[in-house]
Design an enzyme around this catalytic site. Structure first.
Site, PDB file in Angstrom:
ATOM      1  N   ASP A  37       0.955  -1.128  -0.085  1.00 16.17           N
ATOM      2  CA  ASP A  37       0.029  -0.177   0.167  1.00 16.17           C
ATOM      3  C   ASP A  37       0.976   1.331   0.100  1.00 16.17           C
ATOM      4  O   ASP A  37       2.044   1.334   0.512  1.00 16.17           O
ATOM      5  CB  ASP A  37      -0.756   0.131   1.250  1.00 16.17           C
ATOM      6  CG  ASP A  37      -1.963  -0.904   1.310  1.00 16.17           C
ATOM      7  OD1 ASP A  37      -1.965  -1.564   0.337  1.00 16.17           O
ATOM      8  OD2 ASP A  37      -2.745  -0.504   2.192  1.00 16.17           O
ATOM      9  N   HIS A  85      -5.306   9.750  -0.610  1.00 24.15           N
ATOM     10  CA  HIS A  85      -5.279   9.060   0.754  1.00 24.15           C
ATOM     11  C   HIS A  85      -6.229   9.694   1.702  1.00 24.15           C
ATOM     12  O   HIS A  85      -5.924   9.915   2.883  1.00 24.15           O
ATOM     13  CB  HIS A  85      -3.781   8.918   1.167  1.00 24.15           C
ATOM     14  CG  HIS A  85      -3.615   7.636   2.046  1.00 24.15           C
ATOM     15  ND1 HIS A  85      -4.132   7.711   3.287  1.00 24.15           N
ATOM     16  CD2 HIS A  85      -3.436   6.368   1.480  1.00 24.15           C
ATOM     17  CE1 HIS A  85      -3.580   6.344   4.016  1.00 24.15           C
ATOM     18  NE2 HIS A  85      -3.348   5.663   2.691  1.00 24.15           N
ATOM     19  N   HIS A 109       3.850  -2.093   3.234  1.00 25.13           N
ATOM     20  CA  HIS A 109       3.767  -0.848   2.840  1.00 25.13           C
ATOM     21  C   HIS A 109       4.927  -0.385   1.953  1.00 25.13           C
ATOM     22  O   HIS A 109       6.196  -0.562   2.320  1.00 25.13           O
ATOM     23  CB  HIS A 109       3.463   0.056   3.951  1.00 25.13           C
ATOM     24  CG  HIS A 109       2.344   0.025   4.760  1.00 25.13           C
ATOM     25  ND1 HIS A 109       2.175  -1.054   5.533  1.00 25.13           N
ATOM     26  CD2 HIS A 109       0.982   0.681   4.740  1.00 25.13           C
ATOM     27  CE1 HIS A 109       0.694  -1.038   5.835  1.00 25.13           C
ATOM     28  NE2 HIS A 109       0.261  -0.027   5.298  1.00 25.13           N
TER      29      HIS A 109
HETATM   30 ZN    ZN Z   1      -2.900   3.682   2.866  1.00 21.09          ZN
END
Ligand code: ZN
Length: 428
Positions: free
Chosen positions: A244, A298, A385
């Site tokens: 992500d 985001h 991430h």
């Molecule tokens: Zn995120």
């Protein structure tokens, strides 16, 4: 001979040092209780400019954090979101905007503010509007702005405040490109009860700049990428690794690791970073990885209007398609926050995860591996991430261990296909 080599070396340094500043984006994403922070800001490679941008970011972050600390009991939900644009004109002038959105229970309304920078790379200095347009044009431009605002914001315009703001001409916030000169006003600056940024755009031919710029932006044309086809064995144990919040300066290293292990991953990317990392994004597709949608900047998606939601998703779909030729069919909600509304608002398939590496929080690679490995099984979707350097190390170690257990590493869509095939076989 020696002399010549030195000369060549110095010439090379000169060429690379002067012409290419590799642009990057720094990302900060934090989630503490119900306080959500996302900051994306550009790094141009020009120190003087980058220092100013960073200073502003730190100041905004600190102010927000202090406010939340002070009212920790009341402010159960709060969000800070900083987005950016960066544009380079004539390989010389850089225009940057930072859009600062903040929302909390303490505010009657969410507020969106803007901060702009215009920088001359050649003279190594920040430019004010006085460096951009001839003095003779100032009166015209002021009249244009006033007329435009009176027409579009007649119910809330504070005319005295506007007159005062326009007097401080050299402090006006603005950006420019090859077509327009745009002025920005923050909430409370010139209008009452209006919580968004007010923009006035003037065609450059109306103004005449102090210098020549070539008209007609040359939009980069990207040829479609041909993805490599990989062989998947439906009978082998399979997992999907997902990343992500990228792309980032670490993505190409992640791609290197995936390639070494003949593995594919799924990258849920943030739209506003796709273009700066276009080469990496194209490589991602070429090497058989999958791209998913993780919104445009985001924002906290369960808290936005349908219009803002559509904007977040569609703009991201468009930029991914434009740069890579790939159309995502998956989306992952920001901050992992999902409700029925989010699921119904989009045609994309919402994909969560079954194993969280917590690589954003845990700084120790060994401990991440030790805690993650026992939870992985056939069919797992793993969350990582693409904003932390340690994730590269985590990925290396994880793939090394799992390869020994005979896993294959597939994309989320491939994992779905495998599961459907297995189910069909079972039903037969
Ligand atoms: Zn995120």
């Amino acid at each position: 001979m020696k002399h010549k080599i030195w000369l060549l070396f110095i010439l090379l340094l000169f060429i690379t040092g002067c012409t290419t500043h590799k642009k990057q984006v720094e990302t900060i994403i934090e989630k503490k209780n119900h306080i959500f922070v996302t900051i994306n800001y550009p790094v141009s490679g020009i120190q003087k400019l980058d220092n100013q941008v960073k200073k502003e970011i730190q100041m905004r972050y600190q102010t927000f954090s202090e406010q939340q600390k002070e009212f920790v009991d009341i402010a159960s939900k709060a969000e800070l979101n900083i987005d950016y644009t960066i544009e380079e004109i004539e390989h010389r002038y850089i225009s940057i905007t930072l859009t600062i959105f903040s929302n909390s229970n303490l505010l009657a309304n969410p507020i969106t503010e803007i901060k702009t920078y215009v920088f001359d790379k050649k003279k190594k200095k920040f430019l004010t509007i006085l460096n951009i347009i001839p003095e003779a044009q100032i009166k015209n431009v002021k009249e244009f702005i006033t007329k435009d605002l009176k027409k579009n914001y007649k119910d809330c315009l504070l005319e005295d405040e506007l007159a005062k703001t326009l007097k401080q001409w050299d402090q006006l916030q603005f950006t420019f490109d090859d077509e327009t000169l745009t002025f920005y006003f923050n909430p409370y600056e010139i209008a009452a009860g209006y919580f968004n940024i007010i923009k006035v755009s003037i065609p450059i031919e109306h103004v005449g700049l102090l210098f020549d710029i070539e008209k007609g932006k040359t939009e980069p044309k990207w040829k479609e990428v041909e993805p490599t086809t990989k062989v998947i064995d439906p009978n082998k144990k399979s997992i999907a690794i997902t990343f992500d919040d990228g792309p980032s300066k670490y993505t190409s290293e992640l791609l290197d690791v995936l390639k070494t292990y003949d593995a594919s991953g799924t990258f849920f990317v943030i739209g506003n970073k796709v273009e700066i990392y276009s080469d990496t994004m194209r490589r991602m597709v070429k090497e058989g990885n999958e791209i998913g949608n993780h919104s445009y900047n985001h924002k906290w998606l369960t808290r936005v209007t349908q219009q803002e939601f559509d904007h977040q998703i569609n703009q991201t779909q468009d930029i991914i398609k434009k740069v890579t030729g790939f159309t995502p069919r998956l989306m992952r909600p920001t901050y992992g926050a999902v409700n029925e509304k989010v699921r119904h608002q989009t045609n994309l398939k919402v994909v969560m995860w079954t194993v969280d590496t917590r690589d954003w929080e845990n700084k120790n690679v060994k401990s991440i591996i030790r805690k993650t490995l026992p939870n992985i099984q056939d069919g797992s979707i793993i969350l990582m991430h693409d904003t932390k350097e340690r994730t590269v190390e985590v990925l290396k170690k994880l793939l090394h261990e799992l390869k020994k257990e005979n896993y294959q590493f597939v994309t989320v869509s491939e994992l779905e296909q495998i599961q459907t095939m297995k189910q069909n076989n079972y039903e037969k």
